[in-house]
Design a protein around this motif. Structure first.
Motif, PDB file in Angstrom:
ATOM      1  N   LEU A   1      51.484  35.441  30.572  1.00  0.00           N
ATOM      2  CA  LEU A   1      52.074  36.763  30.359  1.00  0.00           C
ATOM      3  C   LEU A   1      51.457  37.777  31.327  1.00  0.00           C
ATOM      4  CD1 LEU A   1      52.080  36.789  26.453  1.00  0.00           C
ATOM      5  CD2 LEU A   1      53.954  36.167  27.990  1.00  0.00           C
ATOM      6  N   ALA A   2      50.195  37.583  31.673  1.00  0.00           N
ATOM      7  CA  ALA A   2      49.521  38.439  32.649  1.00  0.00           C
ATOM      8  C   ALA A   2      48.485  37.603  33.386  1.00  0.00           C
ATOM      9  CB  ALA A   2      48.856  39.624  31.966  1.00  0.00           C
ATOM     10  N   ASP A   3      48.381  37.834  34.686  1.00  0.00           N
ATOM     11  CA  ASP A   3      47.403  37.159  35.538  1.00  0.00           C
ATOM     12  C   ASP A   3      46.834  38.208  36.477  1.00  0.00           C
ATOM     13  OD1 ASP A   3      45.939  35.650  37.318  1.00  0.00           O
ATOM     14  OD2 ASP A   3      47.600  34.362  37.931  1.00  0.00           O
ATOM     15  N   ILE A   4      45.651  38.695  36.151  1.00  0.00           N
ATOM     16  CA  ILE A   4      45.026  39.771  36.908  1.00  0.00           C
ATOM     17  C   ILE A   4      43.808  39.199  37.621  1.00  0.00           C
ATOM     18  CG2 ILE A   4      44.009  42.083  36.761  1.00  0.00           C
ATOM     19  CD1 ILE A   4      46.912  41.958  35.740  1.00  0.00           C
ATOM     20  N   SER A   5      43.684  39.467  38.908  1.00  0.00           N
ATOM     21  CA  SER A   5      42.520  38.978  39.643  1.00  0.00           C
ATOM     22  C   SER A   5      41.880  40.122  40.424  1.00  0.00           C
ATOM     23  CB  SER A   5      42.906  37.832  40.576  1.00  0.00           C
ATOM     24  OG  SER A   5      43.858  38.264  41.511  1.00  0.00           O
ATOM     25  N   GLY A   6      40.579  40.017  40.599  1.00  0.00           N
ATOM     26  CA  GLY A   6      39.813  41.036  41.302  1.00  0.00           C
ATOM     27  C   GLY A   6      39.080  41.927  40.315  1.00  0.00           C
ATOM     28  N   LYS A   7      37.846  42.232  40.638  1.00  0.00           N
ATOM     29  CA  LYS A   7      36.977  42.985  39.732  1.00  0.00           C
ATOM     30  C   LYS A   7      37.588  44.327  39.328  1.00  0.00           C
ATOM     31  CE  LYS A   7      32.244  44.684  39.372  1.00  0.00           C
ATOM     32  NZ  LYS A   7      30.932  44.731  40.024  1.00  0.00           N
ATOM     33  N   GLU A   8      38.055  45.105  40.282  1.00  0.00           N
ATOM     34  CA  GLU A   8      38.583  46.442  39.988  1.00  0.00           C
ATOM     35  C   GLU A   8      39.837  46.372  39.117  1.00  0.00           C
ATOM     36  OE1 GLU A   8      41.208  49.785  40.422  1.00  0.00           O
ATOM     37  OE2 GLU A   8      41.514  47.967  41.595  1.00  0.00           O
ATOM     38  N   ARG A   9      40.734  45.458  39.429  1.00  0.00           N
ATOM     39  CA  ARG A   9      41.968  45.327  38.635  1.00  0.00           C
ATOM     40  C   ARG A   9      41.673  44.848  37.221  1.00  0.00           C
ATOM     41  NH1 ARG A   9      46.474  42.752  42.724  1.00  0.00           N
ATOM     42  NH2 ARG A   9      46.737  44.640  43.955  1.00  0.00           N
ATOM     43  N   VAL A  10      40.769  43.876  37.095  1.00  0.00           N
ATOM     44  CA  VAL A  10      40.417  43.374  35.759  1.00  0.00           C
ATOM     45  C   VAL A  10      39.784  44.488  34.935  1.00  0.00           C
ATOM     46  CG1 VAL A  10      38.917  41.775  34.499  1.00  0.00           C
ATOM     47  CG2 VAL A  10      40.229  40.953  36.460  1.00  0.00           C
ATOM     48  N   GLN A  11      38.910  45.279  35.541  1.00  0.00           N
ATOM     49  CA  GLN A  11      38.286  46.378  34.800  1.00  0.00           C
ATOM     50  C   GLN A  11      39.317  47.411  34.362  1.00  0.00           C
ATOM     51  OE1 GLN A  11      35.182  47.480  37.592  1.00  0.00           O
ATOM     52  NE2 GLN A  11      33.677  46.247  36.488  1.00  0.00           N
ATOM     53  N   ARG A  12      40.297  47.706  35.201  1.00  0.00           N
ATOM     54  CA  ARG A  12      41.370  48.638  34.810  1.00  0.00           C
ATOM     55  C   ARG A  12      42.194  48.059  33.663  1.00  0.00           C
ATOM     56  NH1 ARG A  12      44.353  49.073  39.837  1.00  0.00           N
ATOM     57  NH2 ARG A  12      46.002  49.958  38.584  1.00  0.00           N
TER      58      ARG A  12
ATOM     59  N   ASP B   1      27.110  38.001  44.796  1.00  0.00           N
ATOM     60  CA  ASP B   1      27.794  38.875  43.837  1.00  0.00           C
ATOM     61  C   ASP B   1      28.908  38.082  43.166  1.00  0.00           C
ATOM     62  OD1 ASP B   1      28.412  41.176  42.443  1.00  0.00           O
ATOM     63  OD2 ASP B   1      29.261  42.250  44.138  1.00  0.00           O
ATOM     64  N   THR B   2      29.787  38.799  42.522  1.00  0.00           N
ATOM     65  CA  THR B   2      30.950  38.172  41.899  1.00  0.00           C
ATOM     66  C   THR B   2      31.828  37.548  42.976  1.00  0.00           C
ATOM     67  OG1 THR B   2      30.924  39.674  40.027  1.00  0.00           O
ATOM     68  CG2 THR B   2      33.021  38.614  40.530  1.00  0.00           C
ATOM     69  N   LYS B   3      32.159  36.291  42.798  1.00  0.00           N
ATOM     70  CA  LYS B   3      33.027  35.585  43.738  1.00  0.00           C
ATOM     71  C   LYS B   3      34.479  35.672  43.283  1.00  0.00           C
ATOM     72  CE  LYS B   3      33.920  30.900  45.317  1.00  0.00           C
ATOM     73  NZ  LYS B   3      33.501  29.509  45.196  1.00  0.00           N
ATOM     74  N   SER B   4      34.690  35.496  41.985  1.00  0.00           N
ATOM     75  CA  SER B   4      36.049  35.481  41.453  1.00  0.00           C
ATOM     76  C   SER B   4      36.025  36.031  40.032  1.00  0.00           C
ATOM     77  CB  SER B   4      36.580  34.037  41.451  1.00  0.00           C
ATOM     78  OG  SER B   4      37.791  33.950  40.754  1.00  0.00           O
ATOM     79  N   TRP B   5      37.001  36.875  39.733  1.00  0.00           N
ATOM     80  CA  TRP B   5      37.134  37.422  38.390  1.00  0.00           C
ATOM     81  C   TRP B   5      38.610  37.473  38.067  1.00  0.00           C
ATOM     82  CZ3 TRP B   5      34.286  42.538  36.735  1.00  0.00           C
ATOM     83  CH2 TRP B   5      34.180  42.562  35.356  1.00  0.00           C
ATOM     84  N   ARG B   6      39.017  36.661  37.097  1.00  0.00           N
ATOM     85  CA  ARG B   6      40.428  36.606  36.703  1.00  0.00           C
ATOM     86  C   ARG B   6      40.546  36.762  35.201  1.00  0.00           C
ATOM     87  NH1 ARG B   6      43.803  31.923  39.468  1.00  0.00           N
ATOM     88  NH2 ARG B   6      45.529  33.225  38.842  1.00  0.00           N
ATOM     89  N   PHE B   7      41.608  37.432  34.818  1.00  0.00           N
ATOM     90  CA  PHE B   7      41.903  37.600  33.404  1.00  0.00           C
ATOM     91  C   PHE B   7      43.348  37.205  33.183  1.00  0.00           C
ATOM     92  CE2 PHE B   7      43.354  40.146  29.761  1.00  0.00           C
ATOM     93  CZ  PHE B   7      42.530  39.612  28.796  1.00  0.00           C
ATOM     94  N   PHE B   8      43.547  36.346  32.191  1.00  0.00           N
ATOM     95  CA  PHE B   8      44.883  35.890  31.831  1.00  0.00           C
ATOM     96  C   PHE B   8      45.206  36.330  30.409  1.00  0.00           C
ATOM     97  CE2 PHE B   8      43.240  32.665  34.728  1.00  0.00           C
ATOM     98  CZ  PHE B   8      44.301  32.446  35.592  1.00  0.00           C
TER      99      PHE B   8
END
Length: 154
Positions: free
Chosen positions: A89-100, A58-65
């Motif tokens: 300015l923002a560093d979001i990691s994890g599938k659920e947090r990135v989707q939110r 599955d997804t191993k890592s999901w980050r949004f900057f």
């Protein structure tokens, strides 16, 4: 600002990884293959950068900057794929947090506002809220007008 540019490595490997831009306006782009490119952002430009990686299950890592390109006079953090670095300015990691976080971006884009035009303070605040298990506050039209006025006079 100077002529300094921040280089972003975009790369896609089917079912393995995907590093791409969610929003932002590059100065120019170099395409190498259908799966690999560089985009260049001028100092002060804000852009959203996604790093997704999978393994056999599955997804191993999901980050949004959300990043702001800098120049040789501004402090920058090192991020793999971003040369020489950028202000985070923002560093979001994890599938659920990135989707939110994407839901908040979708709401902004539904009002025809590009994420690169959003007030940087909003991204910092939204980062703190997501990482505190809270949803980001809506980006209000008056907040956006105030940011555009501030940016125009500086």
């Amino acid at each position: 600002m100077t002529g300094f540019l921040t280089r972003v490595h975009l790369h896609y490997g089917r079912d393995l990884f995907n590093n791409y831009i969610r929003f932002g306006i590059p100065k120019y782009r170099d395409d190498f293959t259908g799966r690999e490119a560089y985009e260049y952002y001028p100092a002060g430009a804000i852009f959203g950068y996604i790093k997704w990686q999978a393994n056999d299950y599955d997804t191993k890592s999901w980050r949004f900057f959300v990043l702001r390109a800098g120049d040789d006079t501004t402090p920058q953090q090192v991020i793999y794929g971003i040369t020489p670095g950028a202000e985070i300015l923002a560093d979001i990691s994890g599938k659920e947090r990135v989707q939110r976080f994407f839901k908040a971006i979708d709401q902004i884009e539904a009002r025809d506002i590009d994420g690169s035009d959003v007030a940087p303070d909003y991204w910092v605040q939204s980062n703190a809220r997501i990482n505190s298990s809270l949803d980001p506050l809506p980006y209000r039209p008056e907040q956006h007008r105030a940011w555009l006025l501030e940016r125009a006079v500086s």
